[in-house]
Scaffold this active site. Structure first.
Site, PDB file in Angstrom:
ATOM      1  N   ASP A  63      15.373 -11.311 -42.131  1.00 25.55           N
ATOM      2  CA  ASP A  63      15.671  -9.901 -41.867  1.00 25.55           C
ATOM      3  C   ASP A  63      15.322  -9.493 -40.439  1.00 25.55           C
ATOM      4  OD1 ASP A  63      12.954 -10.218 -42.346  1.00 25.55           O
ATOM      5  OD2 ASP A  63      13.003  -9.191 -44.270  1.00 25.55           O
ATOM      6  N   ASP A 132       6.043  -3.100 -53.050  1.00 26.63           N
ATOM      7  CA  ASP A 132       7.011  -2.570 -54.015  1.00 26.63           C
ATOM      8  C   ASP A 132       7.885  -3.667 -54.633  1.00 26.63           C
ATOM      9  OD1 ASP A 132       8.709  -3.217 -51.943  1.00 26.63           O
ATOM     10  OD2 ASP A 132       9.483  -1.190 -51.624  1.00 26.63           O
ATOM     11  N   HIS A 134       9.620  -6.044 -52.968  1.00 26.02           N
ATOM     12  CA  HIS A 134      10.784  -6.555 -52.217  1.00 26.02           C
ATOM     13  C   HIS A 134      10.539  -7.974 -51.714  1.00 26.02           C
ATOM     14  CE1 HIS A 134       8.948  -4.561 -48.400  1.00 26.02           C
ATOM     15  NE2 HIS A 134       8.832  -5.859 -48.228  1.00 26.02           N
ATOM     16  N   GLU A 139      14.981  -3.925 -51.302  1.00 31.00           N
ATOM     17  CA  GLU A 139      14.094  -2.936 -51.903  1.00 31.00           C
ATOM     18  C   GLU A 139      14.449  -2.728 -53.385  1.00 31.00           C
ATOM     19  OE1 GLU A 139      11.557  -2.266 -50.388  1.00 31.00           O
ATOM     20  OE2 GLU A 139      11.784  -1.232 -48.477  1.00 31.00           O
TER      21      GLU A 139
HETATM   22  C1  F6R Z   1       9.686  -9.959 -43.690  1.00 32.48           C
HETATM   23  C2  F6R Z   1       9.923  -9.990 -45.141  1.00 32.48           C
HETATM   24  C3  F6R Z   1       9.181  -9.043 -46.019  1.00 32.48           C
HETATM   25  C4  F6R Z   1       7.677  -9.294 -45.967  1.00 32.48           C
HETATM   26  C5  F6R Z   1       6.946  -8.294 -46.855  1.00 32.48           C
HETATM   27  C6  F6R Z   1       5.445  -8.514 -46.823  1.00 32.48           C
HETATM   28  O1  F6R Z   1      10.478 -10.920 -43.033  1.00 32.48           O
HETATM   29  O2  F6R Z   1      10.728 -10.748 -45.588  1.00 32.48           O
HETATM   30  O3  F6R Z   1       9.624  -9.203 -47.349  1.00 32.48           O
HETATM   31  O4  F6R Z   1       7.421 -10.608 -46.388  1.00 32.48           O
HETATM   32  O5  F6R Z   1       7.237  -6.993 -46.426  1.00 32.48           O
HETATM   33  O6  F6R Z   1       4.955  -8.228 -45.554  1.00 32.48           O
HETATM   34  P1  F6R Z   1       3.471  -8.631 -45.149  1.00 32.48           P
HETATM   35  O7  F6R Z   1       3.420 -10.117 -45.138  1.00 32.48           O
HETATM   36  O8  F6R Z   1       3.288  -8.068 -43.776  1.00 32.48           O
HETATM   37  O9  F6R Z   1       2.577  -8.038 -46.177  1.00 32.48           O
END
Ligand code: F6R
Length: 258
Positions: A63, A132, A134, A139
Site C-alpha cells: 500500500d 481494526d 485491516h 478496512e
Molecule cells: C502497512 C500495512 C498495514 C499495517 C497495519 C499495522 O503497509 O499493510 O496493514 O501493517 O496498519 O501497522 P503497525 O505495524 O504500524 O501497527
C-alpha cells in the site's frame, strides 16, 4: 493457520526471519509482498543483518498513501528505502510500490495487478494488522474478493497512524492498497502482530467468523498462513494452549531453524 506464540516481539520476529530467509535461499528469484508500519521493522533489520542475496528478488508493497510523493518522509516509498532497500543488493527495477501520485488510479491499480501476475505471483506476503483488523489498508467491510484499488482510511486507522505524522489530521484520507483477493493469491502469508493493542484483532482473525467486518479473518480461507505473535498480541486467544502444543511438538522437518 499456524499460530506461533513467542515471549516477545524479538523472538516472534526471529521465527518470521527464518521463514523469509529460508525462502530467499531456496528461491533466489522469489517474489515478496511487503508491508510497512512499525511491525515489520525488526524483521527488515534482521534480514539486512543476514546479508542475503537480493539481486534477483522482486518486491511488491501492499500500500501507499495517496498524495504523498515518494520523497515524503511518511511515504511508504521512503519507509522501504530507509528500512530495507538501501541496505541490501536488490535491483531497483525489481522494486514495486503503489504510486500515490498517480493521475489515473484505477489504471495504475490494474497495471499493478498485471505486474504481480507477470512476475509469477507472490511467493510470500508479509502482513501486519491494524487494530481494526485491516491487512494492507483493507478496512472493515472491504470486499473479501477485492483487488488493488483506492480506499478511505477509517477514523481508527487515522488515529493509530497519527503517531507517525505528528497528529491524526495530517494523515491522508486515501490510500492505494492491494485487495484481500490479491493478498489471498500469495502462496504463503506471514502475519506479524505485537502488543496488547493487537490482541482483539488477532483473536477475531484466528478464532472469529470469516467476515468483512474483520478483514484479516479471510486468512482462515488461505491454505498456508503463519502468524507470529508476542504474548501480548496472543493474550485474547482462547485456544493458545493448543497453538503452543502444536508448535512444541512439531516434527523435526517442520521446525524453523536457520
Ligand atoms: C502497512 C500495512 C498495514 C499495517 C497495519 C499495522 O503497509 O499493510 O496493514 O501493517 O496498519 O501497522 P503497525 O505495524 O504500524 O501497527
Amino acid at each position: 493457520m499456524e499460530i506461533i506464540i513467542q515471549p516477545d516481539a524479538e523472538a516472534a520476529t526471529e521465527v518470521a526471519t527464518t521463514i523469509v530467509a529460508r525462502l530467499l535461499r531456496e528461491k533466489p528469484d522469489a517474489v515478496l509482498g511487503l508491508a510497512t508500519g512499525s511491525t515489520p521493522l525488526l524483521l527488515y533489520r534482521a534480514l539486512v543483518r543476514m546479508k542475503l542475496d537480493w539481486r534477483k528478488v522482486k518486491t511488491f508493497n501492499l500500500d501507499e498513501y495517496v498524495g504523498l510523493p515518494p520523497a515524503h518522509e511518511q511515504s511508504y516509498h521512503h519507509f522501504m528505502w530507509e528500512n530495507l532497500f538501501r541496505h541490501v543488493n536488490i535491483s531497483r527495477k525489481n522494486i514495486h510500490l503503489p504510486d500515490g501520485m498517480s493521475r489515473n488510479i484505477p489504471k495504475f491499480c490494474a497495471e499493478y495487478e498485471a505486474l504481480i501476475c507477470a512476475a509469477g505471483g507472490i511467493d510470500l506476503q508479509v502482513l501486519g494488522i491494524g487494530t481494526d483488523g485491516h491487512i494492507g489498508f483493507n478496512e472493515p467491510t472491504s470486499s473479501l474478493a477485492s483487488r488493488t484499488r483506492i480506499k478511505t482510511l477509517t477514523r481508527q486507522t487515522h488515529e493509530d497512524n497519527g503517531r507517525f505524522f505528528g497528529s491524526a489530521d495530517k494523515v491522508p484520507h486515501h490510500v492505494i492498497t492491494m485487495g484481500l483477493g490479491s493478498i489471498m493469491e500469495a502462496r504463503l502469508c506471514l502475519l506479524l502482530a505485537f502488543g496488547l493493542k493487537k490482541a482483539r484483532a488477532i483473536a477475531a482473525t484466528v478464532e472469529g467468523p470469516v467476515a468483512s467486518i474483520n478483514p484479516a479473518s479471510i486468512l482462515q480461507m488461505h491454505p498456508d498462513v503463519r502468524i507470529c505473535l508476542d504474548r501480548a498480541a496472543a493474550s485474547k486467544l482462547k485456544r493458545a494452549d493448543y497453538y503452543h502444543r502444536v508448535y512444541d511438538n512439531k516434527p523435526d522437518w517442520q521446525q524453523y531453524q536457520n
